[in-house]
Design an enzyme around this catalytic site. Structure first.
Site, mmCIF file in Angstrom:
data_model
loop_
_atom_site.group_PDB
_atom_site.id
_atom_site.type_symbol
_atom_site.label_atom_id
_atom_site.label_comp_id
_atom_site.label_asym_id
_atom_site.label_seq_id
_atom_site.Cartn_x
_atom_site.Cartn_y
_atom_site.Cartn_z
ATOM 1 N N GLY A 97 10.480 -18.136 -17.866
ATOM 2 C CA GLY A 97 11.642 -18.883 -17.406
ATOM 3 C C GLY A 97 11.340 -20.363 -17.291
ATOM 4 O O GLY A 97 11.347 -20.918 -16.200
ATOM 5 N N PRO A 98 11.060 -21.033 -18.415
ATOM 6 C CA PRO A 98 10.697 -22.455 -18.357
ATOM 7 C C PRO A 98 11.913 -23.353 -18.162
ATOM 8 O O PRO A 98 12.274 -24.150 -19.027
ATOM 9 C CB PRO A 98 10.028 -22.694 -19.716
ATOM 10 C CG PRO A 98 10.673 -21.705 -20.639
ATOM 11 C CD PRO A 98 10.987 -20.500 -19.792
ATOM 12 N N ASN A 131 13.812 -25.931 -15.048
ATOM 13 C CA ASN A 131 13.376 -27.200 -14.470
ATOM 14 C C ASN A 131 12.023 -27.098 -13.776
ATOM 15 O O ASN A 131 11.127 -27.913 -14.009
ATOM 16 C CB ASN A 131 14.440 -27.716 -13.493
ATOM 17 C CG ASN A 131 15.709 -28.153 -14.197
ATOM 18 O OD1 ASN A 131 15.659 -28.780 -15.249
ATOM 19 N ND2 ASN A 131 16.855 -27.810 -13.631
ATOM 20 N N ILE A 132 11.865 -26.090 -12.911
ATOM 21 C CA ILE A 132 10.590 -25.931 -12.207
ATOM 22 C C ILE A 132 9.493 -25.541 -13.189
ATOM 23 O O ILE A 132 8.363 -26.035 -13.110
ATOM 24 C CB ILE A 132 10.719 -24.872 -11.093
ATOM 25 C CG1 ILE A 132 11.733 -25.335 -10.035
ATOM 26 C CG2 ILE A 132 9.367 -24.612 -10.446
ATOM 27 C CD1 ILE A 132 11.384 -26.662 -9.392
ATOM 28 N N GLY A 133 9.804 -24.662 -14.129
ATOM 29 C CA GLY A 133 8.821 -24.267 -15.132
ATOM 30 C C GLY A 133 8.362 -25.436 -15.977
ATOM 31 O O GLY A 133 7.172 -25.578 -16.284
ATOM 32 N N LYS A 187 13.458 -23.018 3.504
ATOM 33 C CA LYS A 187 14.150 -23.385 2.262
ATOM 34 C C LYS A 187 15.479 -22.638 2.159
ATOM 35 O O LYS A 187 16.457 -23.151 1.594
ATOM 36 C CB LYS A 187 13.254 -23.048 1.068
ATOM 37 C CG LYS A 187 13.726 -23.622 -0.267
ATOM 38 C CD LYS A 187 13.674 -25.136 -0.260
ATOM 39 C CE LYS A 187 14.100 -25.730 -1.588
ATOM 40 N NZ LYS A 187 13.131 -25.516 -2.670
ATOM 41 N N ASN A 216 19.445 -23.639 1.102
ATOM 42 C CA ASN A 216 20.202 -22.887 0.101
ATOM 43 C C ASN A 216 21.497 -22.314 0.672
ATOM 44 O O ASN A 216 22.500 -22.194 -0.034
ATOM 45 C CB ASN A 216 19.348 -21.747 -0.456
ATOM 46 C CG ASN A 216 18.163 -22.251 -1.256
ATOM 47 O OD1 ASN A 216 18.142 -23.386 -1.699
ATOM 48 N ND2 ASN A 216 17.161 -21.405 -1.432
#
Length: 390
Positions: free
Chosen positions: A70-71, A73-75, A285, A289
Protein backbone atom coordinates in the site's frame (compact mmCIF):
# COMPACT_ATOMS: atom_id res chain seq x y z
CA UNK A 1 -15.55 -14.99 25.20
CA UNK A 2 -18.69 -16.07 23.39
CA UNK A 3 -19.14 -15.73 19.67
CA UNK A 4 -21.72 -12.96 20.28
CA UNK A 5 -18.95 -10.83 21.79
CA UNK A 6 -16.70 -11.17 18.76
CA UNK A 7 -16.57 -8.28 16.29
CA UNK A 8 -17.81 -9.13 12.81
CA UNK A 9 -14.33 -9.17 11.26
CA UNK A 10 -13.13 -11.74 13.81
CA UNK A 11 -16.21 -13.93 13.53
CA UNK A 12 -15.74 -14.13 9.76
CA UNK A 13 -12.11 -15.20 10.15
CA UNK A 14 -12.80 -17.73 12.91
CA UNK A 15 -15.25 -19.65 10.72
CA UNK A 16 -12.91 -19.51 7.72
CA UNK A 17 -11.00 -22.80 7.56
CA UNK A 18 -9.60 -22.40 4.06
CA UNK A 19 -5.82 -22.61 3.65
CA UNK A 20 -4.04 -19.32 2.94
CA UNK A 21 -3.95 -18.54 -0.79
CA UNK A 22 -0.95 -18.94 -3.05
CA UNK A 23 -0.12 -15.51 -4.45
CA UNK A 24 1.67 -14.59 -7.65
CA UNK A 25 3.89 -11.51 -7.76
CA UNK A 26 3.15 -9.71 -11.01
CA UNK A 27 5.71 -7.19 -12.23
CA UNK A 28 5.60 -4.66 -15.12
CA UNK A 29 7.07 -7.46 -17.27
CA UNK A 30 3.75 -9.27 -16.96
CA UNK A 31 1.92 -6.26 -18.38
CA UNK A 32 4.35 -5.38 -21.15
CA UNK A 33 6.38 -8.40 -22.31
CA UNK A 34 9.26 -6.22 -23.47
CA UNK A 35 10.26 -3.15 -21.54
CA UNK A 36 12.99 -0.71 -22.45
CA UNK A 37 15.96 -1.27 -20.21
CA UNK A 38 16.53 2.44 -19.76
CA UNK A 39 13.90 4.98 -18.82
CA UNK A 40 14.52 8.65 -19.50
CA UNK A 41 14.43 10.41 -16.16
CA UNK A 42 14.83 13.84 -17.71
CA UNK A 43 17.29 16.50 -16.70
CA UNK A 44 17.70 17.37 -13.04
CA UNK A 45 18.12 20.76 -11.43
CA UNK A 46 19.15 22.04 -8.03
CA UNK A 47 15.67 21.41 -6.60
CA UNK A 48 15.53 17.73 -7.65
CA UNK A 49 17.40 14.82 -6.12
CA UNK A 50 17.50 11.44 -7.85
CA UNK A 51 18.16 8.39 -5.71
CA UNK A 52 18.16 5.69 -8.38
CA UNK A 53 21.02 3.82 -6.75
CA UNK A 54 19.90 4.27 -3.17
CA UNK A 55 18.13 0.92 -3.00
CA UNK A 56 20.72 -1.09 -4.88
CA UNK A 57 22.01 -3.87 -2.67
CA UNK A 58 23.97 -7.00 -3.45
CA UNK A 59 21.39 -9.26 -1.86
CA UNK A 60 17.84 -9.53 -3.18
CA UNK A 61 16.86 -12.31 -0.77
CA UNK A 62 13.47 -11.97 0.91
CA UNK A 63 15.12 -11.98 4.34
CA UNK A 64 16.79 -8.66 3.48
CA UNK A 65 14.07 -7.05 1.41
CA UNK A 66 11.46 -4.62 2.74
CA UNK A 67 7.93 -5.01 1.35
CA UNK A 68 5.76 -1.88 1.54
CA UNK A 69 2.15 -2.95 1.02
CA UNK A 70 0.00 0.00 0.00
CA UNK A 71 2.51 2.65 -1.10
CA UNK A 72 0.19 5.62 -0.54
CA UNK A 73 1.26 8.82 1.18
CA UNK A 74 2.73 7.20 4.30
CA UNK A 75 4.23 4.37 2.26
CA UNK A 76 5.89 6.82 -0.13
CA UNK A 77 7.23 8.90 2.76
CA UNK A 78 8.91 5.90 4.36
CA UNK A 79 10.01 4.35 1.07
CA UNK A 80 11.78 7.58 0.11
CA UNK A 81 13.69 7.84 3.36
CA UNK A 82 14.27 4.11 3.91
CA UNK A 83 16.13 4.27 0.60
CA UNK A 84 18.33 6.95 2.18
CA UNK A 85 19.08 4.82 5.25
CA UNK A 86 22.83 4.42 5.95
CA UNK A 87 22.25 0.66 5.76
CA UNK A 88 19.62 0.71 3.02
CA UNK A 89 17.87 -2.54 2.12
CA UNK A 90 16.18 -3.43 -1.19
CA UNK A 91 12.54 -2.32 -1.22
CA UNK A 92 9.52 -3.71 -3.04
CA UNK A 93 6.38 -1.60 -3.40
CA UNK A 94 3.26 -3.79 -3.46
CA UNK A 95 0.44 -2.00 -5.30
CA UNK A 96 -3.26 -2.88 -5.06
CA UNK A 97 -4.21 -2.53 -8.73
CA UNK A 98 -2.74 -4.06 -11.88
CA UNK A 99 -2.99 -0.71 -13.68
CA UNK A 100 -0.42 0.78 -11.32
CA UNK A 101 2.27 -1.47 -12.83
CA UNK A 102 1.86 0.32 -16.16
CA UNK A 103 1.75 3.69 -14.44
CA UNK A 104 5.02 2.85 -12.70
CA UNK A 105 6.71 2.25 -16.05
CA UNK A 106 5.51 5.60 -17.37
CA UNK A 107 6.37 7.70 -14.30
CA UNK A 108 9.69 8.93 -12.96
CA UNK A 109 9.46 6.81 -9.83
CA UNK A 110 8.37 7.61 -6.30
CA UNK A 111 8.28 11.37 -5.85
CA UNK A 112 8.25 13.21 -2.53
CA UNK A 113 8.08 17.00 -2.56
CA UNK A 114 9.58 18.34 0.66
CA UNK A 115 8.02 21.72 1.45
CA UNK A 116 10.60 22.55 4.12
CA UNK A 117 13.67 22.10 1.93
CA UNK A 118 11.97 22.94 -1.35
CA UNK A 119 13.35 19.75 -2.89
CA UNK A 120 11.69 17.03 -4.92
CA UNK A 121 13.07 13.58 -4.16
CA UNK A 122 12.65 11.13 -7.05
CA UNK A 123 13.52 7.45 -6.86
CA UNK A 124 13.01 4.75 -9.48
CA UNK A 125 15.21 2.23 -7.68
CA UNK A 126 12.32 0.21 -6.25
CA UNK A 127 10.86 -3.09 -7.36
CA UNK A 128 7.10 -2.85 -7.93
CA UNK A 129 4.75 -5.85 -7.70
CA UNK A 130 1.05 -6.63 -7.68
CA UNK A 131 0.08 -9.69 -5.61
CA UNK A 132 -2.85 -11.76 -6.81
CA UNK A 133 -4.13 -15.34 -6.90
CA UNK A 134 -4.29 -15.10 -10.70
CA UNK A 135 -1.36 -16.62 -12.56
CA UNK A 136 0.07 -14.18 -15.14
CA UNK A 137 -0.76 -15.32 -18.71
CA UNK A 138 2.62 -14.20 -20.05
CA UNK A 139 5.94 -12.99 -18.79
CA UNK A 140 7.89 -14.41 -15.85
CA UNK A 141 5.85 -16.41 -13.34
CA UNK A 142 6.94 -15.69 -9.77
CA UNK A 143 5.37 -16.55 -6.45
CA UNK A 144 5.50 -14.00 -3.65
CA UNK A 145 8.94 -14.15 -2.01
CA UNK A 146 9.67 -17.14 -4.27
CA UNK A 147 7.41 -19.18 -2.01
CA UNK A 148 9.51 -18.42 1.07
CA UNK A 149 8.81 -16.26 4.11
CA UNK A 150 8.62 -12.48 4.13
CA UNK A 151 10.80 -10.93 6.83
CA UNK A 152 10.16 -7.17 6.76
CA UNK A 153 6.60 -6.08 5.94
CA UNK A 154 5.35 -2.48 6.17
CA UNK A 155 1.57 -2.21 5.69
CA UNK A 156 0.50 1.35 4.93
CA UNK A 157 -2.92 0.76 3.40
CA UNK A 158 -6.03 2.42 4.76
CA UNK A 159 -6.71 1.30 8.32
CA UNK A 160 -9.77 -0.81 7.50
CA UNK A 161 -7.77 -2.84 4.96
CA UNK A 162 -4.65 -3.40 7.06
CA UNK A 163 -5.48 -6.67 8.79
CA UNK A 164 -7.13 -8.07 5.66
CA UNK A 165 -3.85 -7.54 3.78
CA UNK A 166 -1.86 -9.20 6.55
CA UNK A 167 -4.28 -12.12 6.68
CA UNK A 168 -4.12 -12.61 2.91
CA UNK A 169 -0.33 -13.03 2.98
CA UNK A 170 -0.16 -15.22 6.10
CA UNK A 171 1.10 -18.13 3.95
CA UNK A 172 4.33 -16.12 3.68
CA UNK A 173 4.53 -15.05 7.33
CA UNK A 174 6.06 -16.88 10.26
CA UNK A 175 8.27 -16.54 13.31
CA UNK A 176 10.94 -14.79 11.22
CA UNK A 177 8.47 -12.14 10.01
CA UNK A 178 8.10 -8.62 11.38
CA UNK A 179 4.89 -6.90 10.27
CA UNK A 180 4.36 -3.18 10.90
CA UNK A 181 0.96 -1.49 10.55
CA UNK A 182 1.34 2.23 9.73
CA UNK A 183 -2.18 3.65 9.57
CA UNK A 184 -4.51 6.24 11.06
CA UNK A 185 -6.41 3.75 13.17
CA UNK A 186 -6.19 1.42 16.13
CA UNK A 187 -4.63 -1.95 15.36
CA UNK A 188 -7.11 -4.83 15.61
CA UNK A 189 -4.55 -7.19 17.14
CA UNK A 190 -4.63 -5.75 20.66
CA UNK A 191 -6.14 -7.98 23.39
CA UNK A 192 -8.58 -9.57 23.60
CA UNK A 193 -9.20 -10.12 19.87
CA UNK A 194 -5.61 -10.19 18.63
CA UNK A 195 -4.42 -13.28 20.55
CA UNK A 196 -7.56 -15.17 19.54
CA UNK A 197 -7.09 -14.28 15.87
CA UNK A 198 -3.40 -15.23 15.93
CA UNK A 199 -3.97 -18.57 17.66
CA UNK A 200 -6.56 -19.41 14.99
CA UNK A 201 -4.49 -18.33 11.98
CA UNK A 202 -0.94 -19.37 12.92
CA UNK A 203 0.51 -22.62 14.27
CA UNK A 204 2.05 -22.49 17.71
CA UNK A 205 5.69 -21.45 17.59
CA UNK A 206 5.45 -19.82 14.16
CA UNK A 207 3.86 -16.47 14.97
CA UNK A 208 5.09 -13.22 13.42
CA UNK A 209 5.88 -10.09 15.39
CA UNK A 210 3.22 -7.44 14.82
CA UNK A 211 3.91 -3.76 15.50
CA UNK A 212 2.15 -0.44 15.04
CA UNK A 213 3.53 2.85 13.75
CA UNK A 214 1.71 6.09 14.62
CA UNK A 215 2.63 8.76 12.07
CA UNK A 216 2.00 12.47 12.67
CA UNK A 217 3.64 13.76 9.49
CA UNK A 218 1.34 15.67 7.18
CA UNK A 219 1.58 14.07 3.72
CA UNK A 220 -0.78 14.74 0.81
CA UNK A 221 -1.18 13.00 -2.53
CA UNK A 222 -0.22 14.85 -5.70
CA UNK A 223 -0.79 11.98 -8.13
CA UNK A 224 0.20 8.33 -8.65
CA UNK A 225 3.49 7.64 -6.82
CA UNK A 226 3.78 11.36 -5.95
CA UNK A 227 3.24 12.96 -2.53
CA UNK A 228 3.86 16.29 -0.85
CA UNK A 229 5.47 16.27 2.60
CA UNK A 230 3.60 19.37 3.76
CA UNK A 231 4.01 19.19 7.53
CA UNK A 232 7.09 17.42 8.95
CA UNK A 233 6.45 16.02 12.41
CA UNK A 234 7.35 12.74 14.12
CA UNK A 235 6.26 9.13 14.45
CA UNK A 236 6.30 6.34 17.02
CA UNK A 237 6.69 2.59 16.63
CA UNK A 238 6.14 -0.17 19.15
CA UNK A 239 5.18 -3.87 19.39
CA UNK A 240 1.56 -5.03 19.49
CA UNK A 241 2.03 -8.80 19.60
CA UNK A 242 5.11 -10.93 19.79
CA UNK A 243 5.73 -14.54 20.73
CA UNK A 244 8.58 -15.49 23.00
CA UNK A 245 11.36 -17.42 21.33
CA UNK A 246 12.23 -20.58 23.29
CA UNK A 247 15.67 -20.57 21.66
CA UNK A 248 16.30 -16.95 22.75
CA UNK A 249 14.13 -16.35 25.86
CA UNK A 250 16.08 -13.19 26.71
CA UNK A 251 15.12 -11.43 23.49
CA UNK A 252 12.76 -8.48 23.77
CA UNK A 253 10.53 -7.01 21.05
CA UNK A 254 12.72 -3.90 21.15
CA UNK A 255 15.45 -6.11 19.66
CA UNK A 256 13.37 -6.67 16.51
CA UNK A 257 15.54 -5.86 13.49
CA UNK A 258 12.84 -4.21 11.39
CA UNK A 259 11.56 -2.04 14.25
CA UNK A 260 15.09 -0.79 14.86
CA UNK A 261 15.62 -0.23 11.13
CA UNK A 262 12.52 1.95 10.93
CA UNK A 263 13.48 3.81 14.11
CA UNK A 264 16.86 4.68 12.57
CA UNK A 265 15.48 5.75 9.18
CA UNK A 266 16.57 9.36 8.60
CA UNK A 267 14.27 12.37 8.25
CA UNK A 268 11.08 10.74 9.59
CA UNK A 269 11.94 11.05 13.30
CA UNK A 270 10.44 7.71 14.34
CA UNK A 271 10.84 6.96 18.05
CA UNK A 272 10.80 3.42 19.42
CA UNK A 273 8.38 3.03 22.36
CA UNK A 274 6.93 0.28 24.52
CA UNK A 275 3.84 -1.75 23.73
CA UNK A 276 1.71 0.13 26.27
CA UNK A 277 2.79 3.54 25.01
CA UNK A 278 2.06 2.76 21.35
CA UNK A 279 -1.42 1.61 22.44
CA UNK A 280 -2.01 4.95 24.14
CA UNK A 281 -0.61 6.90 21.20
CA UNK A 282 -3.00 5.10 18.87
CA UNK A 283 -5.88 6.09 21.14
CA UNK A 284 -4.75 9.72 21.10
CA UNK A 285 -4.56 9.63 17.32
CA UNK A 286 -8.10 8.22 17.38
CA UNK A 287 -9.25 11.48 18.97
CA UNK A 288 -8.09 13.40 15.90
CA UNK A 289 -9.67 10.86 13.58
CA UNK A 290 -13.00 10.88 15.43
CA UNK A 291 -13.41 14.55 16.36
CA UNK A 292 -11.38 16.63 13.91
CA UNK A 293 -10.83 14.86 10.59
CA UNK A 294 -14.55 14.21 9.90
CA UNK A 295 -15.29 17.91 10.41
CA UNK A 296 -12.53 19.10 8.09
CA UNK A 297 -13.83 16.70 5.44
CA UNK A 298 -17.45 17.74 5.96
CA UNK A 299 -16.72 21.48 6.02
CA UNK A 300 -13.96 21.22 3.41
CA UNK A 301 -11.56 23.27 5.49
CA UNK A 302 -8.13 22.95 7.02
CA UNK A 303 -7.71 21.88 10.65
CA UNK A 304 -6.61 25.34 11.79
CA UNK A 305 -9.87 26.87 10.55
CA UNK A 306 -11.81 24.85 13.13
CA UNK A 307 -10.12 26.77 15.93
CA UNK A 308 -10.76 30.34 14.77
CA UNK A 309 -13.73 30.88 17.10
CA UNK A 310 -13.72 30.32 20.88
CA UNK A 311 -17.15 31.73 21.71
CA UNK A 312 -19.15 29.51 24.06
CA UNK A 313 -22.22 29.79 21.85
CA UNK A 314 -20.39 29.10 18.60
CA UNK A 315 -22.18 26.15 16.92
CA UNK A 316 -18.97 24.62 15.60
CA UNK A 317 -17.35 24.85 19.04
CA UNK A 318 -20.34 23.08 20.58
CA UNK A 319 -20.15 20.30 18.00
CA UNK A 320 -16.44 19.75 18.66
CA UNK A 321 -17.03 19.73 22.42
CA UNK A 322 -19.77 17.15 22.01
CA UNK A 323 -17.54 14.97 19.84
CA UNK A 324 -14.75 15.19 22.41
CA UNK A 325 -17.09 14.21 25.25
CA UNK A 326 -18.24 11.16 23.30
CA UNK A 327 -14.72 10.18 22.26
CA UNK A 328 -13.45 10.62 25.81
CA UNK A 329 -16.21 8.41 27.21
CA UNK A 330 -15.42 5.61 24.75
CA UNK A 331 -11.67 5.68 25.39
CA UNK A 332 -12.07 5.92 29.17
CA UNK A 333 -14.41 2.94 29.02
CA UNK A 334 -11.74 1.00 27.14
CA UNK A 335 -9.02 2.00 29.63
CA UNK A 336 -11.22 0.89 32.52
CA UNK A 337 -12.28 -2.39 30.87
CA UNK A 338 -10.89 -5.70 32.11
CA UNK A 339 -9.68 -6.65 28.63
CA UNK A 340 -7.16 -3.78 28.77
CA UNK A 341 -5.57 -5.04 31.98
CA UNK A 342 -2.61 -6.78 30.33
CA UNK A 343 -1.53 -3.85 28.17
CA UNK A 344 -1.96 -1.35 31.03
CA UNK A 345 0.06 -3.64 33.31
CA UNK A 346 2.80 -3.77 30.68
CA UNK A 347 2.73 0.02 30.41
CA UNK A 348 2.88 0.41 34.21
CA UNK A 349 5.86 -1.93 34.48
CA UNK A 350 7.67 -0.04 31.73
CA UNK A 351 7.03 3.33 33.39
CA UNK A 352 8.02 2.25 36.92
CA UNK A 353 11.44 3.11 38.27
CA UNK A 354 13.96 0.24 38.64
CA UNK A 355 13.62 -1.45 42.00
CA UNK A 356 10.14 -0.07 42.66
CA UNK A 357 6.78 -1.75 42.30
CA UNK A 358 4.14 -0.38 39.97
CA UNK A 359 0.58 0.34 40.99
CA UNK A 360 -1.72 -0.60 38.16
CA UNK A 361 -4.77 1.13 39.72
CA UNK A 362 -2.81 4.40 40.02
CA UNK A 363 -1.61 4.14 36.44
CA UNK A 364 -5.14 3.40 35.26
CA UNK A 365 -6.41 6.49 37.14
CA UNK A 366 -3.78 8.69 35.48
CA UNK A 367 -4.74 7.31 32.09
CA UNK A 368 -8.40 8.10 32.78
CA UNK A 369 -7.33 11.71 33.41
CA UNK A 370 -5.14 11.69 30.30
CA UNK A 371 -8.19 10.91 28.19
CA UNK A 372 -10.64 13.20 29.99
CA UNK A 373 -12.48 15.73 27.84
CA UNK A 374 -10.70 18.83 29.25
CA UNK A 375 -7.25 17.31 28.68
CA UNK A 376 -8.13 16.19 25.17
CA UNK A 377 -9.50 19.65 24.43
CA UNK A 378 -6.31 21.28 25.72
CA UNK A 379 -4.19 19.04 23.49
CA UNK A 380 -6.19 20.22 20.51
CA UNK A 381 -5.37 23.83 21.32
CA UNK A 382 -8.58 24.84 23.05
CA UNK A 383 -8.85 26.82 26.30
CA UNK A 384 -9.65 24.52 29.19
CA UNK A 385 -11.68 27.13 31.08
CA UNK A 386 -14.01 27.95 28.19
CA UNK A 387 -17.66 27.34 28.95
CA UNK A 388 -18.78 24.48 26.73
CA UNK A 389 -22.47 25.19 27.14
CA UNK A 390 -23.22 21.47 27.27
Amino acid sequence: MTSQEHPNWLTALLVDTRPPPKLFAWSPANIQPKLDEGIDMGSSNSDEEYDNDACVCQSTDSDQRIYIIGPGNIGRLYATHMARHPNALPITLVVHRKELLSQWVACEGVGLADITSGKLFLNKGFTVEWWTETRPPYGPVKEVADGKKLHNVFISTKAEAGLAEADRIRRYLGRCSSVVFAQNGVCKLWPPHGPLYISHRYPSGDTPTFSACVVSHGVASAGPFLSVHAAPADAYIGPVFWASDPESPWRHPSDDFFIRHIATTPHVNTKQVSSGEIWLLQLEKLVMNAAINPLTALLRCKTGELFTSYGSDDPLALVIDKLLWQTSAVIQGLVDHKTSHSVITSYAEHMSQPGTSCSVPKVRKKLMERFSQPILKAKLGWEEDRDTGL
